[in-house]
Enzyme design. Structure first.
Site, PDB file in Angstrom:
ATOM      1  N   SER A  11     -40.340   9.879 108.446  1.00 53.64           N
ATOM      2  CA  SER A  11     -39.697   8.439 107.975  1.00 53.64           C
ATOM      3  C   SER A  11     -39.380   7.396 108.904  1.00 53.64           C
ATOM      4  CB  SER A  11     -38.458   8.919 107.079  1.00 53.64           C
ATOM      5  OG  SER A  11     -38.041   7.870 106.368  1.00 53.64           O
ATOM      6  N   HIS A  12     -38.331   6.710 108.863  1.00 50.42           N
ATOM      7  CA  HIS A  12     -37.830   5.763 109.650  1.00 50.42           C
ATOM      8  C   HIS A  12     -37.804   6.159 111.156  1.00 50.42           C
ATOM      9  CE1 HIS A  12     -34.442   7.472 108.261  1.00 50.42           C
ATOM     10  NE2 HIS A  12     -33.753   7.302 109.290  1.00 50.42           N
ATOM     11  N   ASP A  72     -40.123   1.225 105.166  1.00 44.74           N
ATOM     12  CA  ASP A  72     -39.773   2.153 106.294  1.00 44.74           C
ATOM     13  C   ASP A  72     -41.219   2.948 106.791  1.00 44.74           C
ATOM     14  OD1 ASP A  72     -39.942   4.040 104.207  1.00 44.74           O
ATOM     15  OD2 ASP A  72     -38.423   5.139 105.256  1.00 44.74           O
ATOM     16  N   ASP A  86     -42.458   5.898 106.193  1.00 48.00           N
ATOM     17  CA  ASP A  86     -43.178   6.577 104.871  1.00 48.00           C
ATOM     18  C   ASP A  86     -43.517   5.801 103.742  1.00 48.00           C
ATOM     19  OD1 ASP A  86     -40.593   7.110 104.853  1.00 48.00           O
ATOM     20  OD2 ASP A  86     -40.956   8.944 103.850  1.00 48.00           O
ATOM     21  N   ASP A 121     -40.878   4.801 101.596  1.00 44.30           N
ATOM     22  CA  ASP A 121     -40.252   5.243 100.420  1.00 44.30           C
ATOM     23  C   ASP A 121     -38.889   4.115 100.464  1.00 44.30           C
ATOM     24  OD1 ASP A 121     -38.990   6.387 102.759  1.00 44.30           O
ATOM     25  OD2 ASP A 121     -38.841   8.565 101.862  1.00 44.30           O
ATOM     26  N   ARG A 122     -38.466   3.688 101.606  1.00 46.14           N
ATOM     27  CA  ARG A 122     -37.300   2.682 101.746  1.00 46.14           C
ATOM     28  C   ARG A 122     -37.690   1.258 101.431  1.00 46.14           C
ATOM     29  NH1 ARG A 122     -33.145   4.731 106.045  1.00 46.14           N
ATOM     30  NH2 ARG A 122     -33.211   7.208 105.590  1.00 46.14           N
ATOM     31  N   LYS A 171     -38.228   7.928  96.364  1.00 46.79           N
ATOM     32  CA  LYS A 171     -37.708   6.580  96.345  1.00 46.79           C
ATOM     33  C   LYS A 171     -39.051   6.014  96.753  1.00 46.79           C
ATOM     34  CE  LYS A 171     -35.630   7.352 100.917  1.00 46.79           C
ATOM     35  NZ  LYS A 171     -35.564   8.956 101.010  1.00 46.79           N
TER      36      LYS A 171
END
Ligand code: VG1
Ligand code: CO
Length: 544
Positions: A114-115, A278, A280, A282-283, A377
């Site tokens: 992710s982030h 982010d 991946d 999703d944010r 998300k």
């Protein structure tokens, strides 16, 4: 000739997935057999393998291509019928969810931390999503962990190199491997959820925006949707090429790591709208002219205006937020006469509510927002919903948020993260706080009076499962709240997250700096949890 080999191995003792998959330092994953063991534990849980489809892709970070090859070789080694691989090993987290659902897959493996930063000295991660497209529920991750902890062998096709860059099907023994366009299914889904005509009109009408993909996975998605399909000028999407090390940056869309975007929007000539996503995808971070929109506020604004998108035109049956997310969305739900579900942190808890049709919108304070369209998300989706609202109302983003506060009141919000703490010290801090919970109500700290103090337990209204110890809540009589929990995604020591909020009904007081408006709550939280004494830290590492 390719053939299946059974390889002897010994289990690792640290393969327990956290809030969002197995996330570790990259160099942990490069240990011999480490990836293979965990992947075997995932594959062992997939029934009817010969007729099952598995989706594989990731955010393009360092090691992703190699692990994609390993997964394909192991899927064939385990007799999985069909594997769908995102071209180049790429798939954003929400796109993976979309592909799993659309193609009836048994599950998908998403390669991302992710982030968290990428690269040989950064982080890597493996997430497993189940047939509904969402993150594996705890029952599944616990089964994977149990399996990994006793694993003695794995099966893999040796000497198999699949061309993951050329679209189309190939075979590896009995497994059909299809390399798919990572963007196509997702973009088609967005066309059904949103009114692209209305968005095209907005973007053609002199509306100025920027989307920062932070050199991560959303670049190709945002270029295709915003620039190619919606006609935003070339260059609207910046940092659009996914890089294995994200250009050396932290692909975390918050005011600290996307400081340039916030500076542009708070400078003398802001654009009409800015957003970032982010690692991946999703944010989402939303920036209005003049100010950063706190994710909890964004969720509330989206809830109040959700019908601007055809996908939500019938209204919301209910909404959900993670417990530490501010109560701003609760005020909207009350006005709409719908229910709010309060879940533990992590997207996996929303899937049951979405599947049961109890909610149409959900979100987290950590910049995650989503809906029924997938079970993750979805950063770009949130941006398209914002644009749909701006198009429909014709109101500038800053005025929209201010009008929202004027109507519902403002929930000042901030999160303070204390990172890389000594694990024992962090554990002792939360244990001490837990022990004091019964004696706290009625006492005063920093001028605030504690009304309620507990440790959050969630009972899933759909399947009745109970999840305990999901964060310590201190509610104050003055409309304020402090929540404490330890992160489940960190890769170094422990991270203490302190979530702080306070309600302000008076519009004359809606223009304050959140840190200043929350000063008393911040002081109370630091005192109640004895943060400085127990961690040696006089200030948080990240304030968002
Ligand atoms: C964090 C966030 C949580 C989010 C999770 C995964 O977890 O707080 O809200 O769902 O990351 O997001 P934690 O346990 O570190 O607080 V992502 O974008 O990393 O897949
Ligand atoms: Co993410």
């Amino acid at each position: 000739m390719s053939r299946i080999e059974t390889v002897a191995t010994t289990p690792f003792d640290d393969q327990r997935p956290g809030t969002s998959g197995l996330r570790k330092r990259t160099r942990v994953f490069t240990q011999p057999h480490y990836v293979e063991n965990f992947v075997q534990a995932i594959l062992d849980g997939i029934p009817d393998k010969a007729s099952a489809t598995l989706v594989v892709g990731g955010d393009g970070r360092h090691l992703g291509r190699e692990v994609t090859q390993t997964i394909v070789a192991m899927a064939a080694g385990n007799g999985i019928g069909r594997v769908l691989v995102g071209q180049g090993g790429l798939l954003s987290t929400p796109a993976a969810s979309c592909v799993i659902r659309k193609h009836g897959a048994a599950g998908g493996i998403v390669l991302s931390a992710s982030h968290n930063p990428g690269g040989p000295d950064g982080d890597f991660g493996i997430k497993f999503n189940v047939a509904h497209g969402g993150p594996a529920p705890e029952s599944v991750t616990e089964a994977i962990h149990a399996r990994a902890s006793g694993l003695r062998e794995y099966r893999i096709v040796r000497d198999a190199t699949i061309d993951i860059d050329t679209l189309g099907p190939t075979r590896l023994l009995d497994t059909r491997v299809e390399v798919i366009d990572p963007v196509a299914d997702y973009a088609a889904l967005m066309e059904t959820f949103f009114d692209f005509e209305a968005l095209r009109r907005l973007l053609a009408g002199g509306f100025r925006m920027r989307f920062d993909a932070m050199s991560a996975i959303t670049g190709p998605y945002a270029v295709e949707i915003l620039e190619r399909r919606l006609g935003a000028p070339a260059g609207t999407v910046v940092n659009a090429t996914p890089l294995p090390d994200f250009g050396g940056h932290h692909p975390d869309p918050n005011p600290v790591h996307a400081a340039e975007l916030v500076a542009l929007m708070t400078g003398p000539d802001p654009l009409d709208f800015a957003a970032a996503s982010d690692g991946d995808g999703d944010r989402n971070m939303i920036v209005a002219p003049g100010f950063y929109v706190a994710p909890s506020d964004s969720l509330a604004v989206l809830a109040a205006n959700a019908t601007a998108a055809p996908g939500l035109a019938n209204g919301l049956p209910g909404v959900a937020r993670s417990m530490p997310t501010s109560r701003a969305v609760d005020r909207v739900a009350q006005a709409l006469g719908i229910r709010v579900y309060e879940t533990p942190t992590g997207w996996k808890y929303f899937a049951n509510l979405l599947d049961a049709g109890l909610i149409g919108l959900c979100g987290e304070e950590s910049a995650g927002t989503g809906s029924w369209h997938v079970r993750e998300k979805d950063g770009l989706w949130a941006v398209l919903l914002w644009l749909s609202i701006l198009a429909k109302t014709g109101t500038p983003a800053d005025a929209l948020v201010r009008a929202h506060w004027a109507r519902f009141g403002r929930d000042y919000y901030t999160r303070h993260d204390y990172e890389a703490l000594d694990t024992q010290a962090a554990g002792a801090l939360t244990a001490a706080l837990r022990a004091r919970l019964p004696e706290l109500p009625g006492t005063s700290v920093a001028g605030l009076t504690i009304a309620q103090a507990d440790d959050f337990t969630y009972t899933d209204p759909v399947d009745g499962s109970v999840t305990k110890a999901q964060g310590i809540r201190i509610v104050f009589e003055e409309g304020a709240r402090a929540v404490f929990r330890l992160s489940g995604t960190g890769t170094e020591g422990a991270t203490l997250r302190v979530y702080l909020e306070r309600f302000e009904p008076d519009p004359a007081r809606h223009d304050r700096d959140p840190q200043e408006a929350l000063a008393a709550v911040i002081a109370a939280a630091r005192e109640i949890a004895q943060i400085e004494t127990r961690t040696g830290r006089s200030a948080p590492d990240v304030t968002s």
